[in-house]
Design a protein around this motif. Structure first.
Motif, PDB file in Angstrom:
ATOM      1  N   LEU A  97       0.830  -1.209   0.000  1.00 35.93           N
ATOM      2  CA  LEU A  97       0.000   0.000   0.000  1.00 35.93           C
ATOM      3  C   LEU A  97       0.864   1.258   0.000  1.00 35.93           C
ATOM      4  N   PHE A  98       1.915   1.232   0.794  1.00 36.96           N
ATOM      5  CA  PHE A  98       2.843   2.371   0.823  1.00 36.96           C
ATOM      6  C   PHE A  98       3.475   2.579  -0.547  1.00 36.96           C
ATOM      7  N   SER A  99       3.892   1.498  -1.197  1.00 38.70           N
ATOM      8  CA  SER A  99       4.538   1.587  -2.506  1.00 38.70           C
ATOM      9  C   SER A  99       3.577   2.136  -3.556  1.00 38.70           C
ATOM     10  N   VAL A 100       2.319   1.734  -3.486  1.00 41.82           N
ATOM     11  CA  VAL A 100       1.320   2.216  -4.436  1.00 41.82           C
ATOM     12  C   VAL A 100       1.127   3.727  -4.301  1.00 41.82           C
ATOM     13  N   VAL A 101       0.963   4.184  -3.068  1.00 36.31           N
ATOM     14  CA  VAL A 101       0.747   5.617  -2.824  1.00 36.31           C
ATOM     15  C   VAL A 101       2.010   6.423  -3.146  1.00 36.31           C
ATOM     16  N   ALA A 102       3.159   5.948  -2.649  1.00 39.11           N
ATOM     17  CA  ALA A 102       4.409   6.657  -2.897  1.00 39.11           C
ATOM     18  C   ALA A 102       4.746   6.673  -4.385  1.00 39.11           C
ATOM     19  N   GLY A 103       4.445   5.578  -5.089  1.00 38.35           N
ATOM     20  CA  GLY A 103       4.700   5.519  -6.527  1.00 38.35           C
ATOM     21  C   GLY A 103       3.931   6.588  -7.286  1.00 38.35           C
ATOM     22  N   ILE A 104       2.690   6.817  -6.878  1.00 34.67           N
ATOM     23  CA  ILE A 104       1.880   7.867  -7.520  1.00 34.67           C
ATOM     24  C   ILE A 104       2.516   9.239  -7.304  1.00 34.67           C
ATOM     25  N   VAL A 105       2.908   9.521  -6.064  1.00 39.77           N
ATOM     26  CA  VAL A 105       3.491  10.826  -5.730  1.00 39.77           C
ATOM     27  C   VAL A 105       4.812  11.033  -6.476  1.00 39.77           C
ATOM     28  N   ILE A 106       5.648   9.994  -6.495  1.00 43.54           N
ATOM     29  CA  ILE A 106       6.941  10.098  -7.177  1.00 43.54           C
ATOM     30  C   ILE A 106       6.754  10.303  -8.674  1.00 43.54           C
ATOM     31  N   THR A 107       5.827   9.566  -9.265  1.00 44.24           N
ATOM     32  CA  THR A 107       5.577   9.689 -10.704  1.00 44.24           C
ATOM     33  C   THR A 107       5.105  11.093 -11.057  1.00 44.24           C
ATOM     34  N   ILE A 108       4.221  11.649 -10.246  1.00 45.08           N
ATOM     35  CA  ILE A 108       3.760  13.017 -10.484  1.00 45.08           C
ATOM     36  C   ILE A 108       4.936  13.995 -10.399  1.00 45.08           C
ATOM     37  N   GLY A 109       5.830  13.757  -9.426  1.00 50.18           N
ATOM     38  CA  GLY A 109       7.010  14.604  -9.300  1.00 50.18           C
ATOM     39  C   GLY A 109       7.890  14.569 -10.535  1.00 50.18           C
ATOM     40  N   PHE A 110       8.059  13.386 -11.116  1.00 52.23           N
ATOM     41  CA  PHE A 110       8.875  13.259 -12.328  1.00 52.23           C
ATOM     42  C   PHE A 110       8.154  13.813 -13.551  1.00 52.23           C
ATOM     43  N   MET A 111       6.825  13.772 -13.556  1.00 49.52           N
ATOM     44  CA  MET A 111       6.064  14.271 -14.706  1.00 49.52           C
ATOM     45  C   MET A 111       6.243  15.767 -14.893  1.00 49.52           C
ATOM     46  N   PHE A 112       6.264  16.503 -13.804  1.00 51.95           N
ATOM     47  CA  PHE A 112       6.351  17.962 -13.896  1.00 51.95           C
ATOM     48  C   PHE A 112       7.801  18.442 -13.944  1.00 51.95           C
ATOM     49  N   PHE A 113       8.596  18.004 -13.007  1.00 53.22           N
ATOM     50  CA  PHE A 113      10.016  18.342 -12.992  1.00 53.22           C
ATOM     51  C   PHE A 113      10.765  17.111 -12.494  1.00 53.22           C
ATOM     52  N   ILE A 114      11.947  16.882 -13.026  1.00 56.83           N
ATOM     53  CA  ILE A 114      12.704  15.686 -12.664  1.00 56.83           C
ATOM     54  C   ILE A 114      13.194  15.758 -11.221  1.00 56.83           C
ATOM     55  N   LEU A 115      13.699  16.915 -10.807  1.00 58.54           N
ATOM     56  CA  LEU A 115      14.288  17.040  -9.476  1.00 58.54           C
ATOM     57  C   LEU A 115      13.294  16.737  -8.347  1.00 58.54           C
ATOM     58  N   PRO A 116      12.050  17.257  -8.385  1.00 59.46           N
ATOM     59  CA  PRO A 116      11.097  16.880  -7.332  1.00 59.46           C
ATOM     60  C   PRO A 116      10.857  15.378  -7.272  1.00 59.46           C
ATOM     61  N   GLY A 117      10.862  14.724  -8.421  1.00 59.21           N
ATOM     62  CA  GLY A 117      10.695  13.283  -8.438  1.00 59.21           C
ATOM     63  C   GLY A 117      11.847  12.574  -7.755  1.00 59.21           C
ATOM     64  N   VAL A 118      13.065  13.053  -7.992  1.00 60.51           N
ATOM     65  CA  VAL A 118      14.241  12.458  -7.355  1.00 60.51           C
ATOM     66  C   VAL A 118      14.199  12.684  -5.847  1.00 60.51           C
ATOM     67  N   ILE A 119      13.789  13.880  -5.440  1.00 64.94           N
ATOM     68  CA  ILE A 119      13.681  14.193  -4.012  1.00 64.94           C
ATOM     69  C   ILE A 119      12.669  13.279  -3.335  1.00 64.94           C
ATOM     70  N   LEU A 120      11.512  13.135  -3.935  1.00 67.18           N
ATOM     71  CA  LEU A 120      10.471  12.280  -3.364  1.00 67.18           C
ATOM     72  C   LEU A 120      10.919  10.823  -3.340  1.00 67.18           C
ATOM     73  N   LEU A 121      11.605  10.394  -4.393  1.00 63.31           N
ATOM     74  CA  LEU A 121      12.123   9.026  -4.421  1.00 63.31           C
ATOM     75  C   LEU A 121      13.109   8.803  -3.287  1.00 63.31           C
ATOM     76  N   GLY A 122      13.977   9.779  -3.043  1.00 66.28           N
ATOM     77  CA  GLY A 122      14.949   9.661  -1.961  1.00 66.28           C
ATOM     78  C   GLY A 122      14.281   9.570  -0.600  1.00 66.28           C
ATOM     79  N   ILE A 123      13.261  10.392  -0.376  1.00 68.38           N
ATOM     80  CA  ILE A 123      12.556  10.380   0.909  1.00 68.38           C
ATOM     81  C   ILE A 123      11.834   9.061   1.130  1.00 68.38           C
ATOM     82  N   PHE A 124      11.096   8.622   0.119  1.00 70.42           N
ATOM     83  CA  PHE A 124      10.288   7.408   0.271  1.00 70.42           C
ATOM     84  C   PHE A 124      11.142   6.142   0.263  1.00 70.42           C
ATOM     85  N   ALA A 125      12.310   6.188  -0.349  1.00 68.73           N
ATOM     86  CA  ALA A 125      13.173   5.001  -0.370  1.00 68.73           C
ATOM     87  C   ALA A 125      13.800   4.738   0.988  1.00 68.73           C
TER      88      ALA A 125
END
Length: 238
Positions: A105-133
Motif C-alpha cells: 500500500l505504501f509503494s502504491v501511494v508513494a509511486g503515484i506521488v513520485i511519478t507526479i514529481g517526475f512528470m512535472f520536474f525531474i528534481l522533485p521526483g528524485v527528491i520524493l524518491l529519496g525520501i520514500f526510499a
C-alpha cells in the motif's frame, strides 16, 4: 558505521548465495510482473506521437512502486545480520510476509506521488524518491509501520539531500549505461527479444540488490551520525 559502501560490497560478496534467495523468491517474480505489465501497457496504450506517452507514465509508476516494494527484505536481511539475529535470512522473509500488504500500500501511494514529481520536474521526483526510499529501511530498523518512518526519512533527506540525490543519480546512470552496453553485445550475437529481456532482468537482479544494500548502510550511518549530533547538543546544553 564507517565506510558504508565497503560494508555493503563486503556484505553483498560474502552473503551473495543468501541474497540470491531473496532475488529468486521476491525480486525476480516482481521484475517479471513489471516486465509483462510494461509490455502489455505499451501494446494497448496509444502514443499520440508525443515524446512521453501515457504508457511511459504508467510504466514509470510501476517501476517506482515495485522498486519500493522489493527494497524492504534486503534491508531487513542486512539489519538482522548486523543485529546478530539467529537465521537472519529466514527472519527477513518472515518480516516481508508479515508486512507485505502494508509495504505494498505504501509503494502504491508513494509511486503515484513520485511519478507526479517526475512528470512535472525531474528534481522533485528524485527528491520524493529519496525520501520514500529511506522510509522502508527505517521501518525495518525500528520495527514499526513504514508510514510512521516518513517523518524521520524526510529529516535524514534534508540533512543529506545532495548525497542521496547523487547516489540515486550514479546508480541510475550506471545501470542505464550497463543496460545499453549489454544490449549492444547481445545484438551482436542475436536479435532475439527474449535474450535481450533476460539480460536486462539479470542486470536488475544485480544492480538493485546492491543499491538497496548501499542505501541501507548509508541510512544507518546517517542516522547514527544524527543521533550522536543530537546527544552532543544535549550535553552542551547541560
Amino acid at each position: 558505521m564507517e565506510r558504508p559502501i565497503r560494508s555493503a560490497l563486503t556484505f553483498f560478496g560474502h552473503k551473495y548465495e543468501r541474497i540470491l534467495l531473496l532475488v529468486l523468491f521476491i525480486q525476480l517474480p516482481v521484475i517479471l510482473i513489471q516486465f509483462f505489465a510494461a509490455n502489455y501497457i505499451l501494446a494497448v496504450t496509444p502514443t499520440f506521437g508525443a515524446l512521453f506517452s501515457i504508457a511511459d507514465v504508467y510504466n514509470a509508476y510501476i517501476v517506482f512502486s515495485l522498486f519500493l516494494f522489493t527494497l524492504m527484505p534486503f534491508a531487513a536481511f542486512w539489519h538482522n545480520e548486523e543485529m546478530g539475529l539467529e537465521n537472519p535470512l529466514r527472519a527477513a522473509f518472515f518480516q516481508f510476509v508479515l508486512k507485505a500488504f502494508h509495504i505494498f500500500l505504501f509503494s502504491v501511494v508513494a509511486g503515484i506521488v513520485i511519478t507526479i514529481g517526475f512528470m512535472f520536474f525531474i528534481l522533485p521526483g528524485v527528491i520524493l524518491l529519496g525520501i520514500f526510499a529511506i522510509a522502508p529501511i527505517l521501518a525495518v530498523m525500528d520495527n514499526q509501520s513504514v508510514w510512521a518512518s516518513v517523518r524521520e526519512s524526510t529529516r535524514i533527506f534534508k540533512a543529506h539531500h545532495w548525497k542521496i540525490v547523487l547516489l540515486i543519480g550514479i546508480f541510475g546512470f550506471t545501470e542505464l549505461i550497463g543496460s545499453y552496453i549489454l544490449q549492444l553485445i547481445i545484438l551482436d550475437i542475436t536479435s532475439s527479444f527474449l535474450a535481450i529481456a533476460i539480460c536486462h532482468i539479470f542486470l536488475n537482479t544485480i544492480f538493485l540488490p546492491l543499491f538497496y544494500l548501499i542505501l541501507t548502510t548509508f541510512t544507518a550511518k546517517w542516522r547514527e551520525d544524527m543521533s550522536l549530533f543530537t546527544i552532543e547538543n544535549k550535553e552542551v546544553g547541560l
